[in-house]
Design an enzyme around this catalytic site. Structure first.
Site, short mmCIF file in Angstrom:
data_model
loop_
_atom_site.label_atom_id
_atom_site.label_comp_id
_atom_site.label_asym_id
_atom_site.label_seq_id
_atom_site.Cartn_x
_atom_site.Cartn_y
_atom_site.Cartn_z
N SER B 208 0.84 -1.21 0.00
CA SER B 208 0.00 0.00 0.00
C SER B 208 0.87 1.25 0.00
CB SER B 208 -0.95 -0.01 1.20
OG SER B 208 -0.22 0.08 2.40
N ARG B 212 0.31 3.55 -3.18
CA ARG B 212 -0.33 4.85 -2.92
C ARG B 212 0.48 5.98 -3.54
NH1 ARG B 212 0.12 4.84 2.03
NH2 ARG B 212 -1.85 3.83 2.57
N ASN B 216 -0.74 8.00 -6.96
CA ASN B 216 -1.01 9.44 -6.92
C ASN B 216 -0.17 10.21 -7.93
OD1 ASN B 216 -2.87 10.70 -4.74
ND2 ASN B 216 -2.01 8.86 -3.80
#
Lengths: 156, 288
Positions: B208, B212, B216
């Site tokens: 994660s 992440r 992004n």
């Protein structure tokens, strides 16, 4: 997009970078910051202490000034007493001196008067004797007599 | 510049975007995992950015004075203080590694992400001038870079878990949580359930973290590419029409708006990565 050797290279670079930061960057910057914090804390404490001391010193100074003022007042009072006493003494001395001088003067006056009276008397006697001898030396003339008597009277 | 790049390829928006997705690699990869391939651009830019970070901080650290700090030292100290506060708030043990690690992560990822604010075609066009066909300038849009960070953190999590709790403690965290009962037999039945749940939780952390950040920044870069593609393959002649002007104005306005918004994103993502690293490492240090 795929996973490749870049991953391993990046991990090595990352590990080296973290090591470098840990060894040559973080401790130095943090030490400087903590040192400054300590300095500021010390400075503030010193300032507070100084302020406290100043207040204490002010209190002490006020006490000293108050005491000094009281003592000054005491001294002034004492001096005034002393001065009054001296004035009184001087007054007494002066009045007695004055009385003495007056007495002396009166004595002197009496003496002088007596002396003057004596000398007058002596002179009158002399003049009377002179006049008598003159009278005796010349012929008696009423008019001349009268003149001499007038002269005598004027001289006495 | 955009128009020129597209004109060279004489392709549409799809080709333009795909071209920007490709790395400067030594060779074509076979399959999803191929350790014979290396992305020169990612390595180059992340090393340059690492040097930017390290030299700047090192110069300040070398002459760090406890007196009145200069402008640069003040700026560096603000960052250091910010990171230090984050670490102290979350992590209650003693560790000489975790704070410098957090600082490195925050600054390096911020610099990675900052490359996203450089106009998307600027460096690739310069690279093409120098003879490089592809050039990806944002290291955090490379899964290798983000996974390198998160896997290093993952190794540290395992290392500190074993160091602080011992092997038994580490294993018991996987098997005796979250379901715990007094009855030994019931507990024995719950151990596999716990193991599955905890393993997923544990493995999800580095994945994660990496995804992440990657997601992004990949999305952010994609928006910039799409906005750049608005005026793709239109020459100056298009400015003779109202539509041409509208397209140009729309591109400038939207790219500006997205850049400003993206400033927030790049800092936030660096911050999230740092905070989660601190949280995970403090969890590794604590006994349950």
């Amino acid at each position: 997009m795929n996973i490749n050797l870049t991953l391993i290279v990046q991990m090595i670079v990352f590990a080296l970078l973290v090591f470098g930061t840990m060894r040559w960057i973080w401790p130095h910057i943090l030490d400087a910051m903590e040192e400054r914090e300590r300095k500021i804390a010390q400075g503030l404490a010193a300032a507070e202490k100084g302020e406290q001391e100043l207040t204490e010193a002010r209190g002490k100074a006020e006490a000293i000034v108050r005491e000094a003022r009281e003592r000054a007042n005491q001294i002034i009072e004492h001096a005034q007493h002393l001065a009054n006493d001296l004035v009184e003494q001087a007054k007494g001395a002066a009045s007695s001196e004055a009385a003495r001088i007056v007495a002396g003067a009166q004595q002197q006056i009496q003496l002088d008067t007596t002396r003057a009276k004596d000398s007058l008397r002596r002179e009158v006697a002399g003049i009377a004797v002179g006049a008598a001898s003159k009278l005796l030396g010349r012929e008696i003339d009423a008019r001349t007599h009268a003149d001499l008597l007038d002269q005598l009277a004027a001289q006495v | 510049m955009t128009g020129m790049a597209a004109a060279e390829k004489s392709g549409g928006a799809t080709e333009y975007i795909l071209h920007h997705q490709a790395f400067l690699s030594n060779r074509q990869a076979h399959g999803i995992v191929d350790f014979t391939v290396i992305n020169y651009d990612t390595v180059f830019f992340s090393v340059v950015l690492a040097l930017v970070f390290f030299v700047l901080f090192w110069l300040v650290a070398r002459k760090a004075s406890s007196g009145v700090p200069g402008r640069v030292q003040n700026f560096i100290e603000i960052i250091v203080k910010f990171v230090d506060t984050q670490v102290r708030d979350t992590f209650h043990g003693t560790s000489r590694l975790i704070a410098p690690l957090a600082l490195t992560i925050f600054c390096w990822i911020f610099l990675f992400n900052f490359m996203d604010l450089v106009p998307v075609d600027l460096l690739p066009a310069a690279g093409r001038g120098a003879g490089f066909e592809h050039l990806k300038v944002v290291p955090s849009t490379d899964l290798n870079a983000t996974f390198a960070l998160s896997l290093t953190v993952f190794i540290l999590i395992i290392f500190y878990s074993l160091k602080m709790k011992g092997f038994v403690g580490f294993i018991s965290e996987f098997t005796l949580q979250p379901f715990r009962v007094r009855n030994v037999f019931a507990q024995a039945l719950l151990v596999p359930v716990n193991l599955i749940l905890e393993s997923v939780t544990f493995v999800a952390r580095p994945i994660s973290l990496a995804l992440r950040l990657y997601g992004n920044l990949y999305a952010g870069e994609m928006i910039f590419l799409l906005l750049a593609a608005l005026t793709l393959s239109r020459g100056l002649a298009s400015l003779a029409t109202v539509g041409g002007w509208l397209g140009l104005i729309a591109q400038i306005a939207l790219a500006l708006a997205w850049s400003i918004f993206h400033i927030l994103v790049i800092v936030l993502q660096a911050f999230i990565f740092m905070v989660l690293t601190i949280v995970y490492l403090s969890m590794a240090h604590e006994h349950h």
